[in-house]
Enzyme design. Sequence first.
Site, PDB file in Angstrom:
ATOM      1  N   ASN A  63       0.877  -1.172   0.000  1.00  0.00           N
ATOM      2  CA  ASN A  63       0.000   0.000   0.000  1.00  0.00           C
ATOM      3  C   ASN A  63       0.915   1.223   0.000  1.00  0.00           C
ATOM      4  O   ASN A  63       1.559   1.507   1.003  1.00  0.00           O
ATOM      5  CB  ASN A  63      -0.884  -0.018   1.252  1.00  0.00           C
ATOM      6  CG  ASN A  63      -1.636   1.293   1.431  1.00  0.00           C
ATOM      7  OD1 ASN A  63      -1.834   2.040   0.473  1.00  0.00           O
ATOM      8  ND2 ASN A  63      -2.065   1.582   2.653  1.00  0.00           N
ATOM      9  N   TRP A  64       0.960   1.895  -1.136  1.00  0.00           N
ATOM     10  CA  TRP A  64       1.883   3.037  -1.233  1.00  0.00           C
ATOM     11  C   TRP A  64       1.372   4.290  -0.541  1.00  0.00           C
ATOM     12  O   TRP A  64       2.090   5.247  -0.379  1.00  0.00           O
ATOM     13  CB  TRP A  64       2.135   3.360  -2.713  1.00  0.00           C
ATOM     14  CG  TRP A  64       3.072   2.417  -3.393  1.00  0.00           C
ATOM     15  CD1 TRP A  64       3.702   1.332  -2.840  1.00  0.00           C
ATOM     16  CD2 TRP A  64       3.500   2.479  -4.755  1.00  0.00           C
ATOM     17  NE1 TRP A  64       4.486   0.708  -3.778  1.00  0.00           N
ATOM     18  CE2 TRP A  64       4.385   1.402  -4.968  1.00  0.00           C
ATOM     19  CE3 TRP A  64       3.218   3.332  -5.822  1.00  0.00           C
ATOM     20  CZ2 TRP A  64       4.992   1.161  -6.203  1.00  0.00           C
ATOM     21  CZ3 TRP A  64       3.819   3.096  -7.050  1.00  0.00           C
ATOM     22  CH2 TRP A  64       4.699   2.028  -7.233  1.00  0.00           C
ATOM     23  N   LYS A  65       0.097   4.310  -0.214  1.00  0.00           N
ATOM     24  CA  LYS A  65      -0.515   5.513   0.379  1.00  0.00           C
ATOM     25  C   LYS A  65      -0.308   6.707  -0.559  1.00  0.00           C
ATOM     26  O   LYS A  65      -0.325   6.525  -1.774  1.00  0.00           O
ATOM     27  CB  LYS A  65       0.057   5.785   1.768  1.00  0.00           C
ATOM     28  CG  LYS A  65       0.114   4.537   2.640  1.00  0.00           C
ATOM     29  CD  LYS A  65       0.483   4.853   4.042  1.00  0.00           C
ATOM     30  CE  LYS A  65       0.690   3.555   4.797  1.00  0.00           C
ATOM     31  NZ  LYS A  65       0.475   3.672   6.210  1.00  0.00           N
ATOM     32  N   HIS A  84      -9.271   1.515   4.600  1.00  0.00           N
ATOM     33  CA  HIS A  84      -7.997   1.643   5.318  1.00  0.00           C
ATOM     34  C   HIS A  84      -8.198   2.613   6.488  1.00  0.00           C
ATOM     35  O   HIS A  84      -8.939   3.588   6.372  1.00  0.00           O
ATOM     36  CB  HIS A  84      -6.905   2.156   4.371  1.00  0.00           C
ATOM     37  CG  HIS A  84      -5.542   2.065   4.981  1.00  0.00           C
ATOM     38  ND1 HIS A  84      -5.070   3.011   5.861  1.00  0.00           N
ATOM     39  CD2 HIS A  84      -4.571   1.126   4.869  1.00  0.00           C
ATOM     40  CE1 HIS A  84      -3.850   2.655   6.258  1.00  0.00           C
ATOM     41  NE2 HIS A  84      -3.525   1.512   5.668  1.00  0.00           N
ATOM     42  N   GLU A 108      -6.528   4.940   7.627  1.00  0.00           N
ATOM     43  CA  GLU A 108      -6.245   6.361   7.355  1.00  0.00           C
ATOM     44  C   GLU A 108      -7.447   7.024   6.688  1.00  0.00           C
ATOM     45  O   GLU A 108      -7.764   8.176   6.957  1.00  0.00           O
ATOM     46  CB  GLU A 108      -4.973   6.487   6.504  1.00  0.00           C
ATOM     47  CG  GLU A 108      -3.725   6.191   7.338  1.00  0.00           C
ATOM     48  CD  GLU A 108      -2.577   5.562   6.567  1.00  0.00           C
ATOM     49  OE1 GLU A 108      -2.551   5.625   5.328  1.00  0.00           O
ATOM     50  OE2 GLU A 108      -1.687   4.995   7.238  1.00  0.00           O
ATOM     51  N   GLU A 167      -5.570  -4.743  10.523  1.00  0.00           N
ATOM     52  CA  GLU A 167      -4.493  -3.779  10.747  1.00  0.00           C
ATOM     53  C   GLU A 167      -4.765  -2.970  12.015  1.00  0.00           C
ATOM     54  O   GLU A 167      -5.534  -2.001  11.983  1.00  0.00           O
ATOM     55  CB  GLU A 167      -4.424  -2.807   9.560  1.00  0.00           C
ATOM     56  CG  GLU A 167      -4.117  -3.462   8.244  1.00  0.00           C
ATOM     57  CD  GLU A 167      -3.445  -2.476   7.304  1.00  0.00           C
ATOM     58  OE1 GLU A 167      -2.346  -2.783   6.850  1.00  0.00           O
ATOM     59  OE2 GLU A 167      -4.007  -1.392   7.060  1.00  0.00           O
ATOM     60  N   GLY A 186       2.609   2.059  10.430  1.00  0.00           N
ATOM     61  CA  GLY A 186       3.596   3.116  10.217  1.00  0.00           C
ATOM     62  C   GLY A 186       4.277   3.567  11.495  1.00  0.00           C
ATOM     63  O   GLY A 186       4.938   4.598  11.531  1.00  0.00           O
ATOM     64  N   SER A 195       3.480  -2.448  10.161  1.00  0.00           N
ATOM     65  CA  SER A 195       4.930  -2.483  10.317  1.00  0.00           C
ATOM     66  C   SER A 195       5.555  -3.851  10.034  1.00  0.00           C
ATOM     67  O   SER A 195       6.489  -4.273  10.722  1.00  0.00           O
ATOM     68  CB  SER A 195       5.329  -1.992  11.716  1.00  0.00           C
ATOM     69  OG  SER A 195       4.858  -0.682  11.932  1.00  0.00           O
ATOM     70  N   GLY A 215       2.900  -1.355   4.149  1.00  0.00           N
ATOM     71  CA  GLY A 215       3.039   0.043   3.761  1.00  0.00           C
ATOM     72  C   GLY A 215       4.481   0.374   3.426  1.00  0.00           C
ATOM     73  O   GLY A 215       4.969   0.113   2.323  1.00  0.00           O
ATOM     74  N   GLY A 216       5.197   0.904   4.412  1.00  0.00           N
ATOM     75  CA  GLY A 216       6.570   1.386   4.226  1.00  0.00           C
ATOM     76  C   GLY A 216       7.488   0.448   3.455  1.00  0.00           C
ATOM     77  O   GLY A 216       8.193   0.879   2.528  1.00  0.00           O
TER      78      GLY A 216
HETATM   79  C1  PEP Z   1      -0.495   0.080   5.787  1.00  0.00           C
HETATM   80  O1  PEP Z   1      -0.344   1.163   5.237  1.00  0.00           O
HETATM   81  O2  PEP Z   1      -1.544  -0.548   5.598  1.00  0.00           O
HETATM   82  C2  PEP Z   1       0.574  -0.428   6.638  1.00  0.00           C
HETATM   83  C3  PEP Z   1       0.438  -1.587   7.224  1.00  0.00           C
HETATM   84  O3  PEP Z   1       1.690   0.362   6.774  1.00  0.00           O
HETATM   85  P1  PEP Z   1       3.104  -0.024   7.467  1.00  0.00           P
HETATM   86  O4  PEP Z   1       3.487  -1.377   6.926  1.00  0.00           O
HETATM   87  O5  PEP Z   1       4.030   1.043   7.041  1.00  0.00           O
HETATM   88  O6  PEP Z   1       2.856  -0.070   8.937  1.00  0.00           O
END
Ligand code: PEP
Length: 253
Positions: free
Chosen positions: A9-11, A96, A98, A168, A174, A214, A235-236
């Site tokens: 997930n690039w956000k 999501h 966010e 999540e 993040g 994460s 994500g990251g």
């Molecule tokens: C996400 O954006 O859904 C996510 C899990 O991010 P991260 O892996 O950076 O915590």
Amino acid sequence: MRRKLLLGNWKMNKTPTEAVEFAKEAKELGKLARSNKVDMGVCVPAVDLAPVKKILKNTLIVGAENCHYEEKGAYTGEISIPMLKDLNIDWVIIGHSERRTYDNETSEKCNKKILALLKNNMVPVYCCGESLETFENNGTREFVKEQIITGLKDVSKEDAMKVVIAYEPIWAIGTGKNASTEIAEDVCGYIRKVLRDIYGAKVANKIRILYGGSVKPNSVKAYLSQKDIDGALVGGASLDVNSYKELLTSYIY
Ligand code: PEP
């Protein structure tokens, strides 16, 4: 047997130019995933969809990060399902945290999107997860159950099998602070029980449930070895081809 799934997930990251650079480098990654029977992909910002899909069409899954439930109309700034279909995009992240936090995405709204996607034979990746406060008050199960029941309202047994659920915990996204494998498996197992209560064991056993929060190369294998965790929403670690590749290789080797 549920096939493992790694979904990025690039956000709100990467311009189309940066996205194309990633896609060119990531072609090999798709082949490696496929030869190891892992489904792998990236969900990218709307403006990156067309160029990334063009490059990665037969290698990695390319998905969107959101869509609207109406086919067209006066919804400035939104992306419709026909627009995505026109680009051969079949996967969409829904709900999501966010978007739930900043864009008033409720489970009711997610439900409309999920039903619209399924009607179009697309794959909703439905996110659920609790805040730190809810977690600390032992409210995770109740909170997540409500998100699942509301989000999947009126989804048929047959369609439910096409849905991917991503658990999540908000406090792990993040933050570099991940849920332990025990916590993640406990909640994912509970989600499967909720699905079993709605759809029966046969259907619940076919639905893929991902953990997200994460996930890094040093933790991915432990998560994916859990009985009820079928993959990760990342994500990251999905923003850089090398770190995303390391995630895959840490799992398969
Ligand atoms: C996400 O954006 O859904 C996510 C899990 O991010 P991260 O892996 O950076 O915590």
